[in-house]
Design a protein around this motif. Structure first.
Motif, short mmCIF file in Angstrom:
data_model
loop_
_atom_site.label_atom_id
_atom_site.label_comp_id
_atom_site.label_asym_id
_atom_site.label_seq_id
_atom_site.Cartn_x
_atom_site.Cartn_y
_atom_site.Cartn_z
N GLU A 184 0.81 -1.22 0.00
CA GLU A 184 0.00 0.00 0.00
C GLU A 184 0.85 1.28 0.00
OE1 GLU A 184 -0.45 -1.70 4.30
OE2 GLU A 184 -0.03 -2.45 2.26
N ASP A 185 2.14 1.15 0.23
CA ASP A 185 3.01 2.32 0.23
C ASP A 185 3.72 2.56 -1.10
OD1 ASP A 185 2.36 2.83 2.86
OD2 ASP A 185 4.11 1.81 3.69
N ILE A 186 3.52 1.66 -2.06
CA ILE A 186 4.10 1.88 -3.39
C ILE A 186 3.51 3.15 -3.97
CG2 ILE A 186 4.27 0.99 -5.75
CD1 ILE A 186 4.15 -1.84 -4.57
N PRO A 187 4.32 4.12 -4.35
CA PRO A 187 3.78 5.41 -4.80
C PRO A 187 3.03 5.30 -6.13
CG PRO A 187 6.17 5.35 -5.07
CD PRO A 187 5.81 4.11 -4.32
N ARG A 188 1.87 5.94 -6.17
CA ARG A 188 1.04 5.94 -7.38
C ARG A 188 0.72 7.37 -7.79
NH1 ARG A 188 -1.29 1.29 -9.24
NH2 ARG A 188 -0.93 -0.59 -8.00
N CYS A 189 0.54 7.53 -9.09
CA CYS A 189 0.25 8.84 -9.66
C CYS A 189 -1.11 9.34 -9.16
CB CYS A 189 0.25 8.75 -11.19
SG CYS A 189 -0.25 10.28 -12.01
N PRO A 190 -1.17 10.56 -8.61
CA PRO A 190 -2.46 11.08 -8.13
C PRO A 190 -3.43 11.43 -9.25
CG PRO A 190 -0.73 12.74 -7.92
CD PRO A 190 -0.05 11.47 -8.33
N LYS A 191 -2.95 11.51 -10.49
CA LYS A 191 -3.83 11.84 -11.60
C LYS A 191 -4.50 10.62 -12.21
CE LYS A 191 -2.03 16.24 -13.37
NZ LYS A 191 -3.31 16.94 -13.34
N CYS A 192 -3.69 9.58 -12.52
CA CYS A 192 -4.24 8.44 -13.25
C CYS A 192 -4.19 7.13 -12.47
CB CYS A 192 -3.50 8.27 -14.58
SG CYS A 192 -1.81 7.65 -14.42
N GLY A 193 -3.51 7.10 -11.35
CA GLY A 193 -3.44 5.89 -10.55
C GLY A 193 -2.36 4.91 -10.96
#
Length: 300
Positions: A184-193
């Motif tokens: 759950e801490d793997i960073p994801r793009c706030p725009k597209c996921g």
């Protein structure tokens, strides 16, 4: 590896060169700095230092990885099989180099040398050492990226994201024994996921537009310098990406009627024969050279 003519080295006396370099800098109207990995290595951030790697990554040293350079290669790409360990490494790498490392002495000495001079900087380094040392970020062109930023890995936009919160979260929750972060801490793009990635020039997905905004300022600085005395100070630039700093600095020196190139490089200090009369070279430790040039400014 070496371009044509790079077989003759300037062997003038070291002490004389220190004095000459200090005088050239003092009398310059413009000073263009080009910095590569060798400058940070001179201050202690040496990717080939096995002792530093053991200190920072004892768990990985047990796996047979011996240096930061080797670890970067080992964790170069992320996929579904290694993403948690990939980010365990890179979160710690970025934290150590971008956030924990203080301003290094070579950068601090360089700042003292140049703070009252008209200067501009181009660097392939991504560790923000110039800003930490006090240099104005508006006078820095860093086309290779920034350890303090993430981007979408697609990318879905040219947006860049400050990564300190992501880094802190990954490190705080990581499993140190397995050397993995939480899913759950793997960073994801706030725009597209989609997944996030490091904002570094590694392939054609690199988001370069925000960095390239400074390219015009760099080119304008070089063009404006044609009406005065220009000193180009090249620090620790080798042959990984010579087309960004090393070769352009040689071309600028050749074309400029009143320019001198000061090259500091322990491994590759060579100068083309045609530039010998317009150059000084140092193959000694960069930190020592900058410290002595800084001191020489105050000698009569």
């Amino acid at each position: 590896m070496f371009s044509q003519g790079r077989i003759i080295m300037n062997m003038q006396n070291y002490s004389d060169n220190i004095t000459k370099a200090a005088k050239l800098i003092k009398e310059a109207d413009y000073i263009l700095v080009g910095a590569g990995a060798g400058l940070s290595a001179a201050g202690g951030l040496n990717y080939g230092d096995s002792e530093l790697f053991i200190e920072w990554f004892p768990k990985l040293s047990e796996l047979g990885i011996e240096t930061i350079g080797e670890a970067i290669s080992f964790y170069w790409n992320a996929d579904d099989s290694n993403r948690r360990s990939f980010w365990a490494y890179w979160a710690n790498h970025i934290n150590k180099i971008r956030y924990e490392a203080p301003a290094l002495k070579p950068y601090l000495d360089l700042y003292e040398i140049l703070k009252d001079k008209n200067h501009f900087i181009i660097t392939t380094n991504v560790d923000e050492q110039f800003v930490k040392a006090g240099f104005d970020k508006e006078k820095i062109f860093a086309p290779q990226g920034n350890y303090g930023l993430f981007q979408c890995d697609k990318p879905c936009s040219n947006d860049l994201y400050d990564n300190k919160t992501f880094i802190d979260k990954m490190i705080a929750n990581m499993d140190k024994d397995k050397f993995e972060i939480r899913e759950e801490d793997i960073p994801r793009c706030p725009k597209c996921g989609s997944y996030m990635s490091k904002n570094l020039r590694v392939d054609d997905t690199f988001v370069e537009a925000p960095h390239m905004e400074k390219q015009k300022d760099y080119m304008d600085y070089v063009n404006n310098s044609m009406d005065g005395k220009l000193v180009l100070i090249e620090l620790g630039v080798g042959f990984n990406t010579p087309g960004i700093i090393r070769w352009p600095f040689e071309k600028i020196t050749m074309k400029h009627l009143n320019a001198v190139l000061i090259r500091m490089n322990m491994q590759y200090p060579d100068i083309p024969e045609k530039l010998l009369s317009k150059s000084l070279t140092f193959n000694e430790d960069i930190q020592m050279v900058l410290t002595e040039i800084n001191a020489a400014r105050f000698k009569k």
